[in-house]
Write a protein that holds these residues in place. Structure first.
Motif, short mmCIF file in Angstrom:
data_model
loop_
_atom_site.label_atom_id
_atom_site.label_comp_id
_atom_site.label_asym_id
_atom_site.label_seq_id
_atom_site.Cartn_x
_atom_site.Cartn_y
_atom_site.Cartn_z
N SER A 1 -2.94 1.64 9.35
CA SER A 1 -2.62 2.94 9.93
C SER A 1 -1.43 2.74 10.86
O SER A 1 -1.24 1.65 11.42
N ILE B 1 -5.41 7.13 0.08
CA ILE B 1 -4.08 6.78 -0.41
C ILE B 1 -4.03 5.29 -0.72
O ILE B 1 -4.29 4.46 0.16
N ARG C 1 8.80 6.80 7.78
CA ARG C 1 7.46 7.05 8.34
C ARG C 1 7.55 7.36 9.83
O ARG C 1 6.82 8.22 10.35
N LYS D 1 -4.31 12.86 -3.77
CA LYS D 1 -4.69 11.48 -3.46
C LYS D 1 -5.74 10.99 -4.45
O LYS D 1 -6.43 10.01 -4.17
N HIS E 1 -3.49 3.91 4.66
CA HIS E 1 -3.07 3.49 3.33
C HIS E 1 -3.77 2.17 3.04
O HIS E 1 -4.00 1.37 3.95
N TYR E 2 -4.06 1.92 1.75
CA TYR E 2 -4.84 0.75 1.38
C TYR E 2 -4.06 -0.13 0.41
O TYR E 2 -3.37 0.37 -0.47
N TRP E 3 -4.23 -1.46 0.59
CA TRP E 3 -3.49 -2.44 -0.20
C TRP E 3 -4.29 -2.89 -1.42
O TRP E 3 -5.30 -3.60 -1.28
N SER F 1 0.70 6.44 -5.29
CA SER F 1 0.65 7.78 -4.73
C SER F 1 2.04 8.40 -4.84
O SER F 1 2.97 7.77 -5.35
N GLU G 1 3.89 8.90 -2.38
CA GLU G 1 4.70 8.27 -1.34
C GLU G 1 5.20 6.89 -1.78
O GLU G 1 4.50 6.17 -2.49
N GLY H 1 -6.83 -1.97 4.78
CA GLY H 1 -6.01 -0.80 5.03
C GLY H 1 -5.13 -0.97 6.25
O GLY H 1 -5.26 -1.93 7.02
N PRO I 1 5.75 3.05 -1.22
CA PRO I 1 4.94 2.10 -0.45
C PRO I 1 5.72 1.49 0.70
O PRO I 1 6.90 1.16 0.58
N GLU J 1 -1.69 2.20 -1.62
CA GLU J 1 -0.28 1.83 -1.49
C GLU J 1 0.32 1.50 -2.86
O GLU J 1 -0.19 0.64 -3.59
#
Length: 556
Positions: free
Chosen positions: A477, A187, A549, A56, A489-491, A192, A194, A475, A196, A189
């Motif tokens: 959750s 993390i 998810r 991360k 996760h954060y935008w 990472s 993952e 963020g 998004p 968005e």
């Protein structure tokens, strides 16, 4: 250690004796290359760049000349333990590779270089990577052709870019911070391993409500927190207006507050309709939670929720005692419930009448709720049950620290009830906050559901400022049951809209607009201004990622 590679490396021709205190004046020209016989991916060297797979860790600071170069994403654990496959690069011309090394000589998980290794130190403290030591950036030159990069080297390093051989390099200290200040890592968005969940598709490149616009008269400090809902084709916003007073220092903006009601047809052009609530702005006369103090001195965080059973809008809001001498000045929060006197979905404009306090400091409070708790509240329904995020801040280590000695931390936990009216009880007696989202900072969460039933909480992810090193992004959750919440996760919305803010604050909504597009209205801070503006951005949901998810959460 690196003698074996010297036949493959050309010494960069530079003025080794010259140490410059200024940054490079010109952007470097990138050189083209390709990764040979490897599944290593490349990345664009920029803020939030994902530097290592299986991690991360992301770039949050960098010397400007590195911006826009192409780096190589290396597997973190394999490089740390020395099991990595050799990195081979093919250069179409003579080139210089920028290698980032970490300033922790005592740890053999990190590669160390110096000028005797045919590597020239371009930047001391050149890059900040979250969770990792300060990064020094070295230049190593290669002739046209295929080369194994640092074949005998052991330990983690970063490949940050490749430029043309003709570039003249001067050594300097870029002054970037140690990445371990950003602890824990987080993390971002789209940056990472993952995929998004949301793609940022655009928005306004400037505030939608700013100082001097119609309706902002008498609001000295701008906006923070609250909620936006959409009724038919109209957006309704209930922000905290940091009213303050003219001629009074700006700190008073957060004491004398109002809850305003604003409307818009497009979430861009807003009209102020009315004042829903007005705080007194009166400072406390004692330092403890004493009924002699005005407990409605500051009013914040108004959350409108439509109660279908009662067929009317309820408002949940926060009222503080305000201390003039003790940090934080907002203390001993109490959550009030009010309800519209006009029935039906169109009764959102009120007027509203107070129905009493639903949560407050008391025998069920825990030290983590701190001097500021109860600091926010948002209710939502799960089946026949109701849960509510409530928060605390400036925690006490123990009750022995009450009322003055508080620490730092912004936490949330859940309350439960059989109805929106209450009574509300701290889940598990509030013994521990929820730390699965982020262990140090979650503020003002608002909950809704995605099309597949997943619960999503959007929240303020914490500032990179005021002495804190937090994500500085909004963020979210996820939860399958509304009780257990995933890591945030954060935008990074500034990757798609012009960044007019220094400190990102609170999202007020995640409103579905059709075709999987959502509107987010948010508050943020431009440190050049006393007035805190409001912005707007659009994101698009990826349904395949959403379903993936959900499956991941169902396995846990």
């Amino acid at each position: 250690m690196l003698q074996k590679i010297k036949n493959n490396i050309l010494l960069v021709v530079v003025f080794l004796s010259v140490i410059s205190v200024h940054a490079q004046k010109n952007n470097w020209q990138p050189a083209s290359f390709e990764v040979v016989k490897s599944n290593y991916k490349t990345f664009k060297t920029t803020q939030y760049a994902h530097v290592f797979s299986g991690s991360k860790n992301n770039i949050v600071r960098l010397a400007p000349e590195l911006e826009g170069l192409t780096g190589v994403t290396l597997p973190l654990d394999q490089y740390k333990n020395g099991t990595n496959a050799p990195l081979k690069l093919k250069f179409k011309e003579d080139a210089i590779v920028f290698v980032g090394t970490f300033q922790d000589k005592s740890n053999n998980e990190f590669l160390q270089l110096d000028t005797t290794d045919s590597a020239f130190l371009v930047y001391q403290d050149g890059v900040t990577i979250t969770g990792l030591p300060s990064v020094d950036v070295y230049a190593i030159s290669y002739k046209k052709g295929t080369h194994t990069i640092l074949p005998s080297a052991k330990g983690l390093y970063a490949v940050l870019g490749v430029v043309k051989m003709k570039e003249t390099l001067v050594s300097t200290n870029a002054g970037q911070l140690d990445g371990r200040l950003w602890n824990p890592t987080f993390i971002v968005e789209g940056f990472s391993d993952e995929k998004p969940l949301f793609e940022i598709i655009g928005g306004e490149n400037k505030p939608v409500i700013d100082e001097g616009m119609q309706g902002t008269e008498g609001i000295q400090g701008g906006f923070e927190g609250g909620r936006v809902v959409k009724v038919d084709d109209t957006y309704h916003m209930f922000p905290t207006e940091r009213a303050g007073e003219k001629g009074v220092e700006m700190y008073y903006d957060r004491v004398k507050t109002k809850i305003g009601h604003w409307t818009s047809k497009d979430a861009i052009h807003w009209k102020r309709e009315s004042t829903i609530l007005q705080a007194s702005g009166t400072y406390a006369i004692t330092e403890d939670d004493n009924p002699m103090n005005d407990r409605r001195a500051a009013i914040w965080s108004y959350m409108p929720v439509f109660n279908e059973k009662a067929n009317k809008w309820y408002g949940y809001y926060l009222a503080y005692t305000v201390s003039k001498e003790i940090e934080p000045n907002h203390s001993f929060g109490r959550i009030w419930r009010c309800e519209s006197t006009v029935e039906g979905i169109n009764g959102i404009a009120g007027p509203y009448k107070d129905m009493g306090i639903i949560m407050e400091p008391g025998l069920d409070s825990q030290p983590w709720e701190g001097r500021q708790g109860v600091a926010s509240f948002f209710p939502y329904q799960v089946g026949n049950k109701f849960y509510g995020f409530y928060s605390g801040a400036y925690p006490f280590e123990s009750w022995k620290d009450y009322p003055k000695k508080s620490g730092k931390g912004w936490f949330v936990a859940l309350a439960e009830s059989n109805s929106l009216e209450g009574p509300w009880f701290r889940l598990n007696k509030g013994l521990k906050p929820i730390q699965s989202i982020h262990p140090l900072f979650v503020e003002n969460p608002i909950v809704s559901q995605l099309p597949n039933g997943l619960y999503i909480a959007i929240f303020d992810g914490g500032p990179d400022g005021w002495g804190h090193h937090l994500p500085n992004m909004m963020g979210y959750s996820l939860s399958k049951d509304g009780v257990n919440w995933s890591e945030a996760h954060y935008w990074p919305i500034e990757t798609k809209v012009d960044k007019w803010w220094d400190i990102m604050r609170t999202p007020l909504c995640l409103i579905p607009e059709g075709n999987d597009v959502y509107t987010i209205v948010y508050n943020a801070i431009d440190l050049k201004k006393r007035f805190h503006p409001t912005g707007m951005v659009k994101v698009k949901l990826n349904r395949d990622v959403m379903d993936a998810r959900l499956k991941e959460l169902e396995k846990k």
